[in-house]
Write a protein that holds these residues in place. Structure first.
Motif, PDB file in Angstrom:
ATOM      1  N   VAL A 280      22.919 -16.299  82.882  1.00  0.00           N
ATOM      2  CA  VAL A 280      22.611 -16.934  81.599  1.00  0.00           C
ATOM      3  C   VAL A 280      21.916 -15.941  80.658  1.00  0.00           C
ATOM      4  N   ASP A 281      20.937 -15.203  81.203  1.00  0.00           N
ATOM      5  CA  ASP A 281      20.225 -14.228  80.382  1.00  0.00           C
ATOM      6  C   ASP A 281      21.172 -13.118  79.918  1.00  0.00           C
ATOM      7  N   ALA A 282      22.031 -12.707  80.836  1.00  0.00           N
ATOM      8  CA  ALA A 282      22.986 -11.664  80.487  1.00  0.00           C
ATOM      9  C   ALA A 282      23.875 -12.120  79.340  1.00  0.00           C
ATOM     10  N   LYS A 283      24.307 -13.364  79.424  1.00  0.00           N
ATOM     11  CA  LYS A 283      25.165 -13.895  78.350  1.00  0.00           C
ATOM     12  C   LYS A 283      24.422 -13.970  77.030  1.00  0.00           C
ATOM     13  N   MET A 284      23.119 -14.282  77.118  1.00  0.00           N
ATOM     14  CA  MET A 284      22.336 -14.341  75.891  1.00  0.00           C
ATOM     15  C   MET A 284      22.290 -12.983  75.199  1.00  0.00           C
ATOM     16  N   ILE A 285      22.082 -11.962  76.005  1.00  0.00           N
ATOM     17  CA  ILE A 285      22.032 -10.620  75.426  1.00  0.00           C
ATOM     18  C   ILE A 285      23.380 -10.277  74.802  1.00  0.00           C
ATOM     19  N   TRP A 286      24.425 -10.640  75.508  1.00  0.00           N
ATOM     20  CA  TRP A 286      25.785 -10.404  75.005  1.00  0.00           C
ATOM     21  C   TRP A 286      25.963 -11.049  73.620  1.00  0.00           C
ATOM     22  N   ASP A 287      25.576 -12.350  73.548  1.00  0.00           N
ATOM     23  CA  ASP A 287      25.749 -13.066  72.287  1.00  0.00           C
ATOM     24  C   ASP A 287      24.923 -12.452  71.162  1.00  0.00           C
ATOM     25  N   GLN A 288      23.680 -12.108  71.499  1.00  0.00           N
ATOM     26  CA  GLN A 288      22.811 -11.480  70.484  1.00  0.00           C
ATOM     27  C   GLN A 288      23.445 -10.196  69.981  1.00  0.00           C
ATOM     28  N   MET A 289      23.982  -9.438  70.923  1.00  0.00           N
ATOM     29  CA  MET A 289      24.589  -8.167  70.566  1.00  0.00           C
ATOM     30  C   MET A 289      25.760  -8.392  69.611  1.00  0.00           C
TER      31      MET A 289
ATOM     32  N   SER B  94      26.392 -10.978  67.731  1.00  0.00           N
ATOM     33  CA  SER B  94      26.014 -11.518  66.427  1.00  0.00           C
ATOM     34  C   SER B  94      25.306 -10.470  65.570  1.00  0.00           C
ATOM     35  N   SER B  95      24.788  -9.433  66.216  1.00  0.00           N
ATOM     36  CA  SER B  95      24.170  -8.362  65.420  1.00  0.00           C
ATOM     37  C   SER B  95      25.221  -7.334  65.006  1.00  0.00           C
ATOM     38  N   GLY B  96      26.479  -7.658  65.287  1.00  0.00           N
ATOM     39  CA  GLY B  96      27.554  -6.782  64.811  1.00  0.00           C
ATOM     40  C   GLY B  96      27.862  -5.616  65.720  1.00  0.00           C
ATOM     41  N   CYS B  97      27.365  -5.678  66.953  1.00  0.00           N
ATOM     42  CA  CYS B  97      27.612  -4.589  67.894  1.00  0.00           C
ATOM     43  C   CYS B  97      28.652  -5.068  68.905  1.00  0.00           C
ATOM     44  N   LYS B  98      29.760  -4.381  68.976  1.00  0.00           N
ATOM     45  CA  LYS B  98      30.850  -4.830  69.837  1.00  0.00           C
ATOM     46  C   LYS B  98      30.724  -4.331  71.271  1.00  0.00           C
ATOM     47  N   PRO B  99      30.980  -5.231  72.247  1.00  0.00           N
ATOM     48  CA  PRO B  99      30.997  -4.809  73.646  1.00  0.00           C
ATOM     49  C   PRO B  99      32.143  -3.826  73.864  1.00  0.00           C
ATOM     50  N   ASP B 100      31.948  -2.842  74.732  1.00  0.00           N
ATOM     51  CA  ASP B 100      33.013  -1.887  75.014  1.00  0.00           C
ATOM     52  C   ASP B 100      33.489  -2.017  76.460  1.00  0.00           C
ATOM     53  N   VAL B 101      34.319  -1.080  76.933  1.00  0.00           N
ATOM     54  CA  VAL B 101      34.830  -1.157  78.304  1.00  0.00           C
ATOM     55  C   VAL B 101      33.724  -1.272  79.320  1.00  0.00           C
ATOM     56  N   PHE B 102      32.647  -0.548  79.096  1.00  0.00           N
ATOM     57  CA  PHE B 102      31.532  -0.563  80.046  1.00  0.00           C
ATOM     58  C   PHE B 102      30.924  -1.962  80.135  1.00  0.00           C
ATOM     59  N   THR B 103      30.697  -2.574  78.971  1.00  0.00           N
ATOM     60  CA  THR B 103      30.079  -3.888  78.950  1.00  0.00           C
ATOM     61  C   THR B 103      30.966  -4.900  79.677  1.00  0.00           C
ATOM     62  N   TYR B 104      32.239  -4.884  79.351  1.00  0.00           N
ATOM     63  CA  TYR B 104      33.172  -5.802  79.998  1.00  0.00           C
ATOM     64  C   TYR B 104      33.211  -5.566  81.510  1.00  0.00           C
ATOM     65  N   THR B 105      33.307  -4.326  81.908  1.00  0.00           N
ATOM     66  CA  THR B 105      33.410  -4.017  83.330  1.00  0.00           C
ATOM     67  C   THR B 105      32.175  -4.489  84.087  1.00  0.00           C
ATOM     68  N   THR B 106      31.021  -4.343  83.458  1.00  0.00           N
ATOM     69  CA  THR B 106      29.785  -4.813  84.072  1.00  0.00           C
ATOM     70  C   THR B 106      29.881  -6.306  84.386  1.00  0.00           C
ATOM     71  N   PHE B 107      30.357  -7.050  83.413  1.00  0.00           N
ATOM     72  CA  PHE B 107      30.490  -8.491  83.603  1.00  0.00           C
ATOM     73  C   PHE B 107      31.560  -8.840  84.631  1.00  0.00           C
ATOM     74  N   ILE B 108      32.651  -8.096  84.587  1.00  0.00           N
ATOM     75  CA  ILE B 108      33.734  -8.355  85.536  1.00  0.00           C
ATOM     76  C   ILE B 108      33.245  -8.178  86.966  1.00  0.00           C
ATOM     77  N   ARG B 109      32.462  -7.142  87.156  1.00  0.00           N
ATOM     78  CA  ARG B 109      31.912  -6.892  88.480  1.00  0.00           C
ATOM     79  C   ARG B 109      31.052  -8.065  88.949  1.00  0.00           C
ATOM     80  N   ALA B 110      30.240  -8.580  88.023  1.00  0.00           N
ATOM     81  CA  ALA B 110      29.369  -9.696  88.384  1.00  0.00           C
ATOM     82  C   ALA B 110      30.200 -10.915  88.781  1.00  0.00           C
TER      83      ALA B 110
END
Length: 420
Positions: free
Chosen positions: A333-342, A344-360
């Motif tokens: 849940v906390d991880a998702k919050m950070i994702w959403d904040q990111m 909404s602040s206009g910063c796009k997740p990249d391959v690394f961010t996605y892969t981190t989540f996929i692993r989880a």
RNA sequence: GUGCAACCUAAUGGUGCA
């Protein structure tokens, strides 16, 4: 007209594009005709802001008005395309220059060579250099530097050394950048001691090693676990008239974090501030990664606050580090919050961010969610890479889902991603 | 004699490994 150009240039430099275009549109009324130079200034600024398509429509517009692009204009376009990794298009513009009866300059070739090098296509870059030579255009120091750096990044320091010799033969003078690139290349191939010997070679050519040289060497020592040597080099800087910068501190801090010495890392952080060296986002990211890997998420969050208080912008890496830390503790849940904040602040997740989540998701057996993320990546234009697929496949095999694993292997190949 | 082009080098994040 000259007055207008100077003003427009000034506005563009400060990225005040709207005002620049406003002035531009006023020119006609003032009995001034925009020239190639006017257009080139604007096209360059558009490219610099990643607005390549608008740059191209401006080129069409200038043609309609009977104003033809010159070598400067084409060079700006090539540079812009290279920065967007559109190398084929960049190269076709190089051809267009000749077709139009113009002669590309060194800068034109250099822009393309740098583009290829940055994309890891050193061989293509090298053939551009051969092309320029056969067209009677003499490569300069910058041309060689770009290629030397390219070969070093491709772990081909030997080829880079060959270029150094070639430039000396041709009477082109190497500068600090030339040697610093070579030193970095040798270090990254594990030849730190040879790299140190380059300093003597520099000396004999009248060049004095600078902060870049030492930061490269200190980082190499750190990454090789030779911390005592790293610190003694670091301590010798003052005597050499060099002030350690944030890059050097970050190298040390990162090494201490990776060695599990967060306390030392934090005191380095305090020390740099006290000597007037401001930490930047890389410095904070290194510290955050250390804390995150130790699962000290509370501390990590307070460091992130400190970062924001100091006006240092968090980037994708900062967020990925935090997300990864949260996920390792099972705090989805906390991880998702950070994702959403990111986001909404206009910063796009990249391959690394996605892969981190996929692993989880793989780790908790939610393969379907993991697969959904892959779909989302494609939609967002973020291409899954080898690590992404390895993560997925690894998740499947751990759960005994061998068929699923092969399914993803097939997806991987379909996506033209090479298994390693 | 004034205005346009390549910001060429260093530090931070994701998978697996007996």
């Amino acid at each position: 007209e000259v007055t207008y150009n100077v003003l427009i240039h000034g506005l563009c430099e400060r990225s005040r594009m709207e005002e620049a275009f406003e002035l531009f549109s006023k020119m006609d009324g003032d009995d001034c005709t925009p020239t190639v130079r006017t257009y080139t200034i604007l096209i360059s600024a558009l490219c610099g802001e990643g607005r390549t398509e608008e740059a191209f429509s401006l080129v069409d517009k200038m043609r309609e008005k009977g104003c033809l692009p010159n070598v400067h204009t084409y060079t700006v376009l090539i540079d812009g395309l290279c920065k967007e990794s559109r190398l084929e298009e960049a190269e076709s513009i190089l051809k267009e220059i000749s077709v139009k009866g113009l002669v590309p300059s060194v800068i034109t070739y250099n822009a393309l060579i740098d583009g290829y090098c940055k994309k890891g296509k050193v061989d293509s870059a090298f053939s551009i250099m051969q092309m320029m030579e056969s067209n009677g255009c003499q490569p300069n120091t910058r041309t060689y530097n770009e290629l030397i750096c390219g070969f070093c990044k491709a772990t081909k320091a030997h080829r880079a050394m060959g270029l150094l010799n070639k430039m000396l033969e041709n009477g082109i003078t190497p500068n600090l950048i030339t040697y610093n690139s070579l030193i970095d290349g040798m270090c990254k191939e594990g030849h730190i001691d040879n790299a140190f010997r380059m300093i003597d070679l520099m000396d004999s050519n009248g060049l004095v090693a600078d902060v870049w040289t030492y930061s490269t060497l200190i980082d190499a020592l750190c990454k090789d676990g030779r911390m005592e040597e790293a610190y003694s080099l670091f301590n010798s800087l003052g005597g050499r008239g060099i002030k350690a910068n944030e890059v050097i501190y970050t190298a040390l801090i990162d090494a201490e974090c990776k060695a599990g010495h967060i306390g030392i890392a934090c005191s380095l952080l305090e020390k740099m501030v006290s000597v007037g060296c401001e930490p930047n986002f890389c410095t904070y990211n290194a510290v955050l990664d250390g804390l995150s890997k130790e699962s000290k998420m509370q501390d990590a969050l307070s460091v992130m606050n400190e970062m924001e208080e100091k006006g240092v912008q968090a980037d994708v890496i900062t967020n990925t580090i935090l997300i990864s830390g949260m996920l390792k503790k099972g705090l989805i849940v906390d991880a998702k919050m950070i994702w959403d904040q990111m986001v909404s602040s206009g910063c796009k997740p990249d391959v690394f961010t996605y892969t981190t989540f996929i692993r989880a998701y793989c780790n908790i057996g939610k393969l379907d969610d993991a697969e959904k993320l892959i779909t989302e990546m494609h939609k967002e234009g973020v291409h899954p890479d080898t690590v992404t697929y390895n993560t997925l496949i690894g998740g499947c095999t751990k759960m005994g889902l061998i068929d699923q694993a092969f399914h993803f292997l097939k997806c991987m190949m379909d996506a033209k991603c090479k298994p390693d």
